[in-house]
Write an enzyme that holds these catalytic residues in place. Structure first.
Site, PDB file in Angstrom:
ATOM      1  N   CYS A   1       0.877  -1.183   0.000  1.00  0.00           N
ATOM      2  CA  CYS A   1       0.000   0.000   0.000  1.00  0.00           C
ATOM      3  C   CYS A   1       0.907   1.222   0.000  1.00  0.00           C
ATOM      4  O   CYS A   1       1.123   1.850   1.036  1.00  0.00           O
ATOM      5  CB  CYS A   1      -0.923  -0.005   1.216  1.00  0.00           C
ATOM      6  SG  CYS A   1      -2.012  -1.454   1.318  1.00  0.00           S
ATOM      7  N   ALA A   2       1.440   1.572  -1.164  1.00  0.00           N
ATOM      8  CA  ALA A   2       2.617   2.440  -1.238  1.00  0.00           C
ATOM      9  C   ALA A   2       2.312   3.935  -1.156  1.00  0.00           C
ATOM     10  O   ALA A   2       3.210   4.721  -0.847  1.00  0.00           O
ATOM     11  CB  ALA A   2       3.397   2.151  -2.518  1.00  0.00           C
TER      12      ALA A   2
ATOM     13  N   GLY B   1       3.985   7.539  -0.900  1.00  0.00           N
ATOM     14  CA  GLY B   1       5.295   7.201  -1.431  1.00  0.00           C
ATOM     15  C   GLY B   1       6.497   7.470  -0.563  1.00  0.00           C
ATOM     16  O   GLY B   1       7.624   7.192  -0.980  1.00  0.00           O
ATOM     17  N   GLY B   2       6.313   7.983   0.656  1.00  0.00           N
ATOM     18  CA  GLY B   2       7.468   8.261   1.504  1.00  0.00           C
ATOM     19  C   GLY B   2       8.243   7.010   1.865  1.00  0.00           C
ATOM     20  O   GLY B   2       9.479   6.962   1.729  1.00  0.00           O
ATOM     21  N   LYS B   3       7.547   5.984   2.325  1.00  0.00           N
ATOM     22  CA  LYS B   3       8.230   4.731   2.679  1.00  0.00           C
ATOM     23  C   LYS B   3       8.765   4.043   1.429  1.00  0.00           C
ATOM     24  O   LYS B   3       9.842   3.436   1.454  1.00  0.00           O
ATOM     25  CB  LYS B   3       7.279   3.817   3.449  1.00  0.00           C
ATOM     26  CG  LYS B   3       6.840   4.363   4.803  1.00  0.00           C
ATOM     27  CD  LYS B   3       5.931   3.371   5.512  1.00  0.00           C
ATOM     28  CE  LYS B   3       5.470   3.918   6.858  1.00  0.00           C
ATOM     29  NZ  LYS B   3       4.541   5.068   6.701  1.00  0.00           N
TER      30      LYS B   3
ATOM     31  N   ASP C   1      -5.429  -3.499  -6.437  1.00  0.00           N
ATOM     32  CA  ASP C   1      -5.968  -3.810  -5.119  1.00  0.00           C
ATOM     33  C   ASP C   1      -4.981  -4.704  -4.379  1.00  0.00           C
ATOM     34  O   ASP C   1      -4.686  -5.823  -4.819  1.00  0.00           O
ATOM     35  CB  ASP C   1      -7.318  -4.524  -5.283  1.00  0.00           C
ATOM     36  CG  ASP C   1      -8.052  -4.700  -3.957  1.00  0.00           C
ATOM     37  OD1 ASP C   1      -7.407  -4.683  -2.892  1.00  0.00           O
ATOM     38  OD2 ASP C   1      -9.284  -4.877  -3.997  1.00  0.00           O
TER      39      ASP C   1
ATOM     40  N   GLU D   1      -0.281   0.480  -5.350  1.00  0.00           N
ATOM     41  CA  GLU D   1      -1.204   1.445  -4.729  1.00  0.00           C
ATOM     42  C   GLU D   1      -2.558   1.357  -5.430  1.00  0.00           C
ATOM     43  O   GLU D   1      -2.625   1.343  -6.658  1.00  0.00           O
ATOM     44  CB  GLU D   1      -0.641   2.868  -4.829  1.00  0.00           C
ATOM     45  CG  GLU D   1      -1.585   3.973  -4.448  1.00  0.00           C
ATOM     46  CD  GLU D   1      -2.190   3.814  -3.063  1.00  0.00           C
ATOM     47  OE1 GLU D   1      -3.405   4.056  -2.922  1.00  0.00           O
ATOM     48  OE2 GLU D   1      -1.447   3.449  -2.125  1.00  0.00           O
TER      49      GLU D   1
ATOM     50  N   ASP E   1       1.903  -1.101   4.962  1.00  0.00           N
ATOM     51  CA  ASP E   1       1.556   0.114   5.718  1.00  0.00           C
ATOM     52  C   ASP E   1       0.054   0.276   5.553  1.00  0.00           C
ATOM     53  O   ASP E   1      -0.425   0.910   4.619  1.00  0.00           O
ATOM     54  CB  ASP E   1       2.330   1.309   5.144  1.00  0.00           C
ATOM     55  CG  ASP E   1       2.067   2.596   5.917  1.00  0.00           C
ATOM     56  OD1 ASP E   1       1.502   2.519   7.019  1.00  0.00           O
ATOM     57  OD2 ASP E   1       2.415   3.668   5.399  1.00  0.00           O
TER      58      ASP E   1
ATOM     59  N   CYS F   1      -0.233   3.660  11.393  1.00  0.00           N
ATOM     60  CA  CYS F   1      -0.042   4.928  12.101  1.00  0.00           C
ATOM     61  C   CYS F   1      -1.185   5.085  13.101  1.00  0.00           C
ATOM     62  O   CYS F   1      -1.881   6.099  13.121  1.00  0.00           O
ATOM     63  CB  CYS F   1      -0.003   6.090  11.122  1.00  0.00           C
ATOM     64  SG  CYS F   1       0.585   7.605  11.914  1.00  0.00           S
TER      65      CYS F   1
END
Length: 544
Positions: A350-351, A354-356, A403, A375, A421, A474
């Site tokens: 689940c990109a 895009g930070g990770k 998906d 994504e 994530d 998070c």
């Protein structure tokens, strides 16, 4: 200090907030009621409207008594609000009317209107601070207003909240906070509403912030038996969030008496933290471009002390970025987790945004691995591609739209490392997304935890035997962390896939030497009041 009470400060960029203020909550447009002169004060219960000696009805401010009257001559009163306060007001209205995120709405508004420097910092603090502490200010305003708040038009209530934050959460002198906010009200919601705003804010200014905390705390908990209700009012969190965070602290091995400190940390603007992506830029090069300091946990993280991160060359080129230190830590830990067999193909399930993925891509390039970034939302997939622009092409196999729940079925056993994530309530980033606390409800947990289980099942299928999955949220909520992992592992075993929970603590200790593990825990939970990060959760799992 300028005439309207500003004390400088820089715009911190990327939704990072500004250092001075405390924060406040999203306006949901609480009930319009009848307008009565565009939000005017109306009449007090059991009290007739006052009339002058000629029988004419007095204005709303006069009805509130002399304390509501301005001492400025009519010719000296401000007729319009300034650009910084206007931008903060417009951001609050966008949050209320369009379910927008303030950190996505406000920076473009400031750029379009040419608001820069200390004015941009003032607007940023004013908007984010008002959103974070909305619950506290609504409790104060309910005491100061002659009308129930659900009978005050949404735009008028937003103006009042902005004024309350200047009076109680910022270093703006009372006369400037009231006069400038009344000018904003006159411009945006009308003269009648401006009289009402003037009267209410003058009542707010009669008490200190500490006195108001006592007043609203005692009102929420009159007999001293409901600590949750008192904390919810004073620290501006919905009661269900207060209870959930208390349970998360205890469930993660921390004492319940840390709860007030955790709630207070949620109300403090977060630091702007940069990531120096390994192999793309050295921290020393970033330090040459801006005033930075080591963040304290991981070597890739730097705190930006002043300025706009978007102005840095390394950020513009994608070799560095804005990323919470906790987000960096969990990504680095996944890459350092031990596995059996090859280490060549990685998946970010689940990109977006895009930070990770960018940090994973930089690390993959240094190890000769390739990253697939998946994504589900096309516009977020485009953001992932943008984040990966500086990563060598050899390290990025594909950025795809799909998906994540289907990846394990379509590509079984295809990856050595998988980062999940997972979408979550975001209760770990309330300081960064100030409106989230007012949008989320307990009902969201059922939907999100079901999705998290499905995504974990897909991750278990996509990773090869001997490979590692990093489950990240998070949110510290137990329903989204420990319970989801427990249920997903059992479901995998019933389906014939054996998965073990690894001890993540030595892995994280190797990445962040100053981090202190909690006895008896194999997963890792970070906290803003302890680590200065978002409340990120990490569980490492290996497929057997």
């Amino acid at each position: 200090m300028s005439a309207d009470g500003r004390q400088g400060g820089e715009r911190r960029g990327q939704g990072g907030g500004e250092r001075r203020g405390q924060g406040g909550g999203e306006c949901r447009g609480q009930g319009s009621g009848d307008r009565r002169g565009q939000g005017g004060a109306g009449r007090r219960d059991g009290q007739e409207q006052r009339r002058d000696t000629r029988g004419r009805q007095r204005g709303a401010a006069r009805s509130e008594g002399r304390a509501g009257r301005t001492t400025a001559a009519p010719s000296q009163r401000a007729r319009t609000g300034d650009q910084a306060r206007g931008a903060a007001f417009d951001a609050l209205r966008a949050v209320a009317e369009s379910d927008a995120y303030a950190n996505l709405v406000l920076p473009p508004l400031l750029r379009e209107r040419g608001v820069t420097g200390r004015d941009a910092g003032f607007a940023t603090e004013l908007a984010y601070g008002t959103l974070r502490l909305r619950g506290r200010y609504d409790a104060v305003l309910a005491h100061a207003s002659s009308r129930p708040l659900d009978q005050v038009d949404g735009p008028v209530l937003d103006v009042l909240r902005l004024g309350a934050h200047q009076l109680l959460g910022m270093r703006v002198p009372s006369h400037a906070a009231v006069s400038e906010t009344v000018a904003l009200a006159r411009e945006r919601v009308g003269a009648g509403a401006a009289q009402f705003v003037n009267a209410v804010l003058r009542r707010v200014s009669e008490r200190t912030p500490e006195e108001w905390l006592t007043v609203i705390g005692d009102a929420a908990d009159p007999d001293g038996s409901d600590a949750v209700a008192r904390l919810a009012a004073v620290e501006s969190h919905p009661a269900w969030v207060v209870r959930s965070l208390r349970e998360a602290l205890v469930g993660s091995g921390r004492p319940a008496d840390e709860l007030p400190a955790l709630l207070a940390a949620d109300n403090a603007p977060p630091r702007v933290t940069l990531v120096a992506r390994p192999g793309l830029v050295e921290p020393a090069e970033v330090a040459e471009q801006a005033e930075v300091a080591p963040a304290g946990l991981v070597p890739t993280a730097l705190v930006l002390r002043s300025g706009d991160p978007g102005a840095l060359t390394a950020v513009r080129e994608g070799r560095a970025g804005v990323q919470d230190e906790g987000s960096q830590l969990v990504t680095l830990a996944l890459v350092e987790a031990p596995l059996d067999g090859p280490d060549e193909r990685w998946l970010d399930l689940c990109a977006g945004p895009g930070g990770k993925a960018a940090l994973l891509g930089a690390l993959a390039a240094g190890r000769g691995a390739r990253l697939v970034a998946n994504e589900v939302q096309p516009h977020r997939a485009r953001l992932v591609s943008q984040s990966l622009r500086a990563v060598p092409a050899s390290a990025v196999e594909e950025v795809r739209t799909g998906d994540g729940r289907e990846v394990g079925r379509v590509e079984p056993g295809s990856y050595d490392r998988v980062l999940l994530d997972a979408p979550c309530t975001g209760l770990g980033a309330l300081r960064r997304r100030p409106e989230s606390r007012w949008r989320r409800t307990p009902a969201d947990l059922a939907t999100l935890s079901a999705l998290q289980r499905e995504l974990l099942a897909s991750a278990f299928a996509a990773v090869r035997p001997g490979g590692v999955v990093g489950y990240v949220t998070c949110s510290p909520h137990l329903a989204e962390t420990q319970l989801v992992v427990h249920d997903a592992v059992r479901a995998a075993q019933r389906a014939g896939t054996s998965v073990e929970v690894l001890d993540a603590t030595p892995v994280v200790a190797g990445v962040a030497p100053s981090w202190e593990p909690v006895a008896g825990r194999r997963d890792v939970q970070l906290w803003p009041h302890v680590h200065g990060t978002d409340a990120m959760h990490l569980t490492l799992l290996r497929r057997l």
